[in-house]
Write a protein that holds these residues in place. Sequence first.
Motif, PDB file in Angstrom:
ATOM      1  N   TYR A  30      54.837  29.774  36.685  1.00  0.00           N
ATOM      2  CA  TYR A  30      53.913  30.397  35.721  1.00  0.00           C
ATOM      3  C   TYR A  30      53.228  29.353  34.855  1.00  0.00           C
ATOM      4  O   TYR A  30      52.079  29.524  34.459  1.00  0.00           O
ATOM      5  N   TYR A  75      49.319  29.596  36.183  1.00  0.00           N
ATOM      6  CA  TYR A  75      48.592  30.415  35.226  1.00  0.00           C
ATOM      7  C   TYR A  75      48.142  29.608  34.012  1.00  0.00           C
ATOM      8  O   TYR A  75      46.956  29.587  33.699  1.00  0.00           O
ATOM      9  N   LYS A 128      54.567  32.826  31.489  1.00  0.00           N
ATOM     10  CA  LYS A 128      55.167  34.043  30.920  1.00  0.00           C
ATOM     11  C   LYS A 128      56.672  33.918  30.748  1.00  0.00           C
ATOM     12  O   LYS A 128      57.252  34.551  29.878  1.00  0.00           O
ATOM     13  N   GLU A 129      57.323  33.140  31.577  1.00  0.00           N
ATOM     14  CA  GLU A 129      58.743  32.829  31.414  1.00  0.00           C
ATOM     15  C   GLU A 129      59.077  31.736  32.404  1.00  0.00           C
ATOM     16  O   GLU A 129      58.271  31.393  33.255  1.00  0.00           O
ATOM     17  N   VAL A 174      60.322  33.233  25.728  1.00  0.00           N
ATOM     18  CA  VAL A 174      60.279  33.261  24.268  1.00  0.00           C
ATOM     19  C   VAL A 174      59.831  31.948  23.624  1.00  0.00           C
ATOM     20  O   VAL A 174      59.497  31.929  22.443  1.00  0.00           O
ATOM     21  N   PRO A 227      51.366  37.705  23.965  1.00  0.00           N
ATOM     22  CA  PRO A 227      52.261  37.553  25.101  1.00  0.00           C
ATOM     23  C   PRO A 227      51.650  38.123  26.378  1.00  0.00           C
ATOM     24  O   PRO A 227      50.823  39.037  26.314  1.00  0.00           O
ATOM     25  N   LEU A 228      52.043  37.572  27.522  1.00  0.00           N
ATOM     26  CA  LEU A 228      51.730  38.138  28.838  1.00  0.00           C
ATOM     27  C   LEU A 228      50.230  38.351  29.060  1.00  0.00           C
ATOM     28  O   LEU A 228      49.794  39.401  29.519  1.00  0.00           O
ATOM     29  N   LYS A 244      50.276  36.802  35.561  1.00  0.00           N
ATOM     30  CA  LYS A 244      49.450  36.986  36.747  1.00  0.00           C
ATOM     31  C   LYS A 244      48.022  37.430  36.395  1.00  0.00           C
ATOM     32  O   LYS A 244      47.836  38.255  35.517  1.00  0.00           O
TER      33      LYS A 244
END
Lengths: 312, 247
Positions: B38, B42, B117-118, B126, B141-142, B178
């Motif tokens: 990620y 991303y 995202k993680e 986080v 977030p996300l 994504k």
Amino acid sequence: MSTIVFIDTRGEKLPKAAQEAVTYASKLAGGPVTAITFGDAQGLEALGASGAKKVVVARSVKALDSQQLTKLVCDVAAAEGATTIVCVHDATGKAVAPRVAARLKAGLVAGATGMPEGNRFRRNVFSGKAFAYVEVSSAVKVVSLSPNSIPIAKTENSASVEDFSGDLGTARITVKELRKAGTGVPLAEAEIVVSAGRGMKGPEHWAPVEELAQLLGGATACSRPVADMHWRPHHEHVGQTGVAIRPNCYIAIGISGAIQHLAGVNQSKVIAVINKDPEAPFFKAADYGIVGDAFEILPKLIEAAKKLNAER
Amino acid sequence: MKILVLLSQVPDTTARIAFTNGDTQYDGNGVTFIMNPYDEWYALVRALELKEAKGSGTVTTITVGGSDTEATIRKGLAIGADEAVRIDAQPTDALQVAELIAAYAKDKGFDLVMAGKETIDHNGGVVGAMVAELLDMPYVPLASKLDVRGDTATVERDVPGGVEVVEVKLPLALSAAKGMAEQRIPNMRGIMAARTKPLQVVAATPVTNAGGTAKFELPPAKGAVKMILAEEAGKLIELLHSEAKVI
Ligand SMILES: Cc1cc2nc3c(=O)[nH]c(=O)nc-3n(C[C@H](O)[C@H](O)[C@H](O)COP(=O)(O)OP(=O)(O)OC[C@H]3O[C@@H](n4cnc5c(N)ncnc54)[C@H](O)[C@@H]3O)c2cc1C
């Protein structure tokens, strides 16, 4: 020693995840707790049923502005002398819980999956392939709870509701638009998920998948190629790159069970797999399996689900 | 525009999961480590696209880790980052990592801080929000889409039941999911250039110790799968109801 819980109650009815978090906080505390929320939700008294004695609402905050909400949670925590702060491990909690933890220099359990054993909280790591037991050593701890981790308590109690009157500064995030998708059960909260993959051959064949999900009161999901080819909307994509879910029941139809797919679903309580290939890797991760053609099997499942619904 | 991308190193997606040292540590023996997908696909790629569209700016990556993470960091430079920072410490806990990153980034004037995202090992998601708090930045977030015009960012993110479009004045921190960008394979020129791009190693600053993972555990082995004949497929629904009691 006191416990408070921060929840997001936007939407038509009280979200299941919010009620779970209140239940969890009150079980941790061994009694009713103060809940904190924002926006213009009505009927918050009902949170008393899952263990809130009081609900503090910041009406002025409408959007997920994590700075305003962090201040809100920290102000209430200070007023109540809270040593444990519970949040939900969803998009809202993921923006607020870590901020609160960083501000208070508190240890964070990100995504607890149940009540602690002693002072150890369990969470999923390595995409569901292992568990980690987290011990927090700071005076204050923040715990965000994964959805579907605890049954909701239901008592006759009702909570008092009070408006938060403190100053939370101005919002730095403005919501420009909310594009609504389907109205079905939200995937992350669904206890039953009917999911289908490339084995369904094309988007025109999804009606029986949707019908089965609806009959079982569940949500629909899909594998990544299905979302990539736009057969299904992106928010249905589960797996490592999509959403990770933990329903009680995951029914996978025409999905091979690649490791990246399993990463998002392997924490489901029960997995049923329908695939025409007896060698499909998904059967290794399944509790129940049927080898056969989805197009012949789905009508049988739908018929059985109708029969079950008629009986109960 | 100055962009900071948080980059971590994780075991390959298909790596064997085992623990050592009394189940307190991941056993990385013989495991291939990769850039957290990620962070790579991303966050980093979108950061590069924004810089390219603008024709100016810098993309800096930052990693908390030992010297064993440098190959991964060089890959980030090969994909196109301008410079890299490695904070020399073993990552043990999200708050520790966030405090180290924030201590470095504090007075550097970053306009955008982007995380994945993680991570696919700890799955916390986080660190980005913690860094945002420590740097007093708004946080989304996300995020599945990000555009920047002047000093304003427009961000889209999936929320339960739809997509939310928000506007935020820079500086901003976010986690990327994504939809943000597509994976970029480094080319030969990038790989050559990466060798001489700056990779600064910074000593760790003091951090909070708030605990962390005390023990890992593998899930119990799955019992044998119960097979149902295709002709009797309806039995599945009965079993899920009366035996498994999940519907
Ligand atoms: C880095 C990375 C990340 C990824 N992330 C994800 C992710 O998040 N989620 C995800 O799902 N995938 C992900 N993937 C892709 C993953 O590896 C698989 O390619 C994908 O899950 C396969 O989707 P599928 O099972 O629907 O399709 P296929 O692999 O094509 O499988 C179709 C299955 O349907 C069966 N079938 C065909 N016809 C029928 C029929 N008539 N009746 C019954 N069964 C039938 C076949 O036997 C087969 O098992 C990722 C891949 C990579 C490399």
